[in-house]
Design a protein around this motif. Structure first.
Motif, PDB file in Angstrom:
ATOM      1  N   HIS A 149       0.782  -1.194  -0.109  1.00 10.61           N
ATOM      2  CA  HIS A 149       0.021   0.170  -0.007  1.00 10.61           C
ATOM      3  C   HIS A 149       0.875   1.301   0.031  1.00 10.61           C
ATOM      4  CE1 HIS A 149      -3.595   2.681   0.800  1.00 10.61           C
ATOM      5  NE2 HIS A 149      -2.712   3.213   1.766  1.00 10.61           N
ATOM      6  N   ASN A 150       1.925   1.038   0.755  1.00 10.29           N
ATOM      7  CA  ASN A 150       2.705   2.424   0.999  1.00 10.29           C
ATOM      8  C   ASN A 150       3.945   2.667  -0.035  1.00 10.29           C
ATOM      9  OD1 ASN A 150       1.657   4.130   3.459  1.00 10.29           O
ATOM     10  ND2 ASN A 150       1.546   1.874   3.907  1.00 10.29           N
ATOM     11  N   TRP A 151       4.498   1.373  -0.845  1.00 14.32           N
ATOM     12  CA  TRP A 151       5.341   1.316  -1.576  1.00 14.32           C
ATOM     13  C   TRP A 151       5.007   1.456  -3.078  1.00 14.32           C
ATOM     14  CZ3 TRP A 151       7.039   0.820   3.343  1.00 14.32           C
ATOM     15  CH2 TRP A 151       8.151   1.319   3.765  1.00 14.32           C
ATOM     16  N   LYS A 152       3.676   0.835  -3.303  1.00 11.34           N
ATOM     17  CA  LYS A 152       3.310   0.588  -4.956  1.00 11.34           C
ATOM     18  C   LYS A 152       3.734   1.912  -5.631  1.00 11.34           C
ATOM     19  CE  LYS A 152      -0.449  -0.893  -7.610  1.00 11.34           C
ATOM     20  NZ  LYS A 152      -1.757  -1.466  -7.621  1.00 11.34           N
ATOM     21  N   LYS A 153       3.164   3.113  -5.299  1.00  3.87           N
ATOM     22  CA  LYS A 153       3.414   4.380  -6.122  1.00  3.87           C
ATOM     23  C   LYS A 153       4.796   4.888  -6.066  1.00  3.87           C
ATOM     24  CE  LYS A 153      -1.276   6.367  -5.431  1.00  3.87           C
ATOM     25  NZ  LYS A 153      -1.924   7.565  -4.884  1.00  3.87           N
ATOM     26  N   ARG A 154       5.470   4.555  -4.882  1.00  5.24           N
ATOM     27  CA  ARG A 154       6.850   4.874  -5.057  1.00  5.24           C
ATOM     28  C   ARG A 154       7.678   4.120  -6.025  1.00  5.24           C
ATOM     29  NH1 ARG A 154       5.233   6.421   0.117  1.00  5.24           N
ATOM     30  NH2 ARG A 154       6.079   8.278   0.872  1.00  5.24           N
ATOM     31  N   MET A 155       7.282   2.839  -6.041  1.00  7.69           N
ATOM     32  CA  MET A 155       7.658   1.900  -7.155  1.00  7.69           C
ATOM     33  C   MET A 155       7.377   2.313  -8.599  1.00  7.69           C
ATOM     34  SD  MET A 155       7.505  -2.229  -7.606  1.00  7.69           S
ATOM     35  CE  MET A 155       5.686  -2.067  -8.204  1.00  7.69           C
ATOM     36  N   ALA A 156       6.250   2.791  -8.939  1.00  7.46           N
ATOM     37  CA  ALA A 156       5.871   3.048 -10.164  1.00  7.46           C
ATOM     38  C   ALA A 156       6.652   4.442 -10.715  1.00  7.46           C
ATOM     39  CB  ALA A 156       4.451   3.165 -10.193  1.00  7.46           C
ATOM     40  N   ASN A 157       6.728   5.287  -9.537  1.00  6.47           N
ATOM     41  CA  ASN A 157       7.081   6.661  -9.897  1.00  6.47           C
ATOM     42  C   ASN A 157       8.716   6.648  -9.657  1.00  6.47           C
ATOM     43  OD1 ASN A 157       4.503   7.521 -10.333  1.00  6.47           O
ATOM     44  ND2 ASN A 157       4.326   8.181  -8.043  1.00  6.47           N
ATOM     45  N   ALA A 158       9.329   5.558  -9.686  1.00 10.90           N
ATOM     46  CA  ALA A 158      10.733   5.793  -9.504  1.00 10.90           C
ATOM     47  C   ALA A 158      11.370   6.313 -10.991  1.00 10.90           C
ATOM     48  CB  ALA A 158      11.375   4.339  -9.332  1.00 10.90           C
ATOM     49  N   SER A 159      12.061   7.404 -10.836  1.00 16.65           N
ATOM     50  CA  SER A 159      12.693   8.084 -12.060  1.00 16.65           C
ATOM     51  C   SER A 159      14.053   7.991 -12.120  1.00 16.65           C
ATOM     52  CB  SER A 159      11.986   9.251 -12.210  1.00 16.65           C
ATOM     53  OG  SER A 159      12.307  10.245 -11.248  1.00 16.65           O
ATOM     54  N   GLY A 160      14.700   8.480 -13.354  1.00 18.08           N
ATOM     55  CA  GLY A 160      16.219   8.593 -13.581  1.00 18.08           C
ATOM     56  C   GLY A 160      16.615   7.362 -13.998  1.00 18.08           C
TER      57      GLY A 160
END
Length: 241
Positions: A149-160
């Motif tokens: 729940h708390n890391w799904k968006k962070r995983m999808a939004n990882a950039s660079g």
């Protein structure tokens, strides 16, 4: 019977976690900084340090599963770089801030007065400790649900480019016919529970550089990134893990 204010904080935290503990002592321990114990005699509490160790491993397992599922074409190297970015202390601290863990941390007056509730080192450690508490109280399924729940968006939004700074610097040096970079610890400051390391990197024929971080690994990557940007290998906007 009237509840103590600290219990009210745990009530609110359980709401944000979306989970009610069967053994709330686990959550209480996950939020207890070592500085709080120094102010008590014959304390029945333990600090979160052992739980942090367990939570780090649970987080790594679940994030590894998420990456394995989400990136079926990624090789081992890419998966490892993505993993490092998602489980690093700064990312854990971001999650802790989003869920306002800081207000519930039990810590000594001195640590609190120096901004302990806002420090990345403490917030990151507490986040891992809370994951351990969820795992111990509810099993892997509960911890898995919280992490996804708390890391799904962070995983999808990882950039660079998700490049490893130390590896890139070593490859750059080798490509110029230079020996591998040498990293040396210049100093260690701060308390044992929240140290700051200063690391120097040296490469024959290249100006040395120094940088600091909350761990040796973080400081090494910071100084490697600094050299890469200074030498024009990376731009200022490049991300690294």
């Amino acid at each position: 019977m009237r509840r103590e204010p600290r219990d009210n904080k745990l009530d609110r935290l359980e709401e944000r976690l979306g989970y009610s503990f069967k053994d709330r002592a686990l959550l209480d321990r996950a939020l207890t900084h070592s500085s709080a114990l120094k102010q008590q005699t014959n304390s029945e509490y333990e600090s979160y340090q052992r739980m942090e160790f367990l939570g780090d491993r649970v987080l790594g397992l679940v994030i590894s599963m998420m990456l394995y599922e989400a990136f079926p074409k990624a090789d081992e190297g890419e998966l490892a770089r993505r993993l490092n970015q998602l489980v690093r202390r700064e990312t854990c601290a971001e999650v802790a801030r989003d869920l306002t863990f800081g207000e519930a941390i039990r810590m000594g007056d001195g640590e609190a007065q120096t901004g302990g509730r806002r420090k990345n080192a403490i917030l990151g450690d507490v986040c891992e400790s809370v994951i351990a508490a969820l795992y111990l109280d509810g099993g892997l399924e509960v911890a898995d649900r919280f992490i996804r729940h708390n890391w799904k968006k962070r995983m999808a939004n990882a950039s660079g480019p998700l490049r490893d700074a130390k590896t890139t610097l070593q490859e750059w040096a080798q490509g110029r016919g230079l020996p591998a970079p040498v990293y040396r610890e210049v100093s260690r400051t701060g308390p044992d529970h929240a140290p700051t390391f200063r690391i120097k990197v040296e490469i024959d024929g290249v100006d040395p550089a120094e940088a600091s971080g909350s761990s040796k690994r973080v400081a090494e990557h910071e100084v490697a990134s600094l050299v890469l940007k200074r030498e024009g290998v990376w731009s200022e906007g490049d991300d690294h893990v």
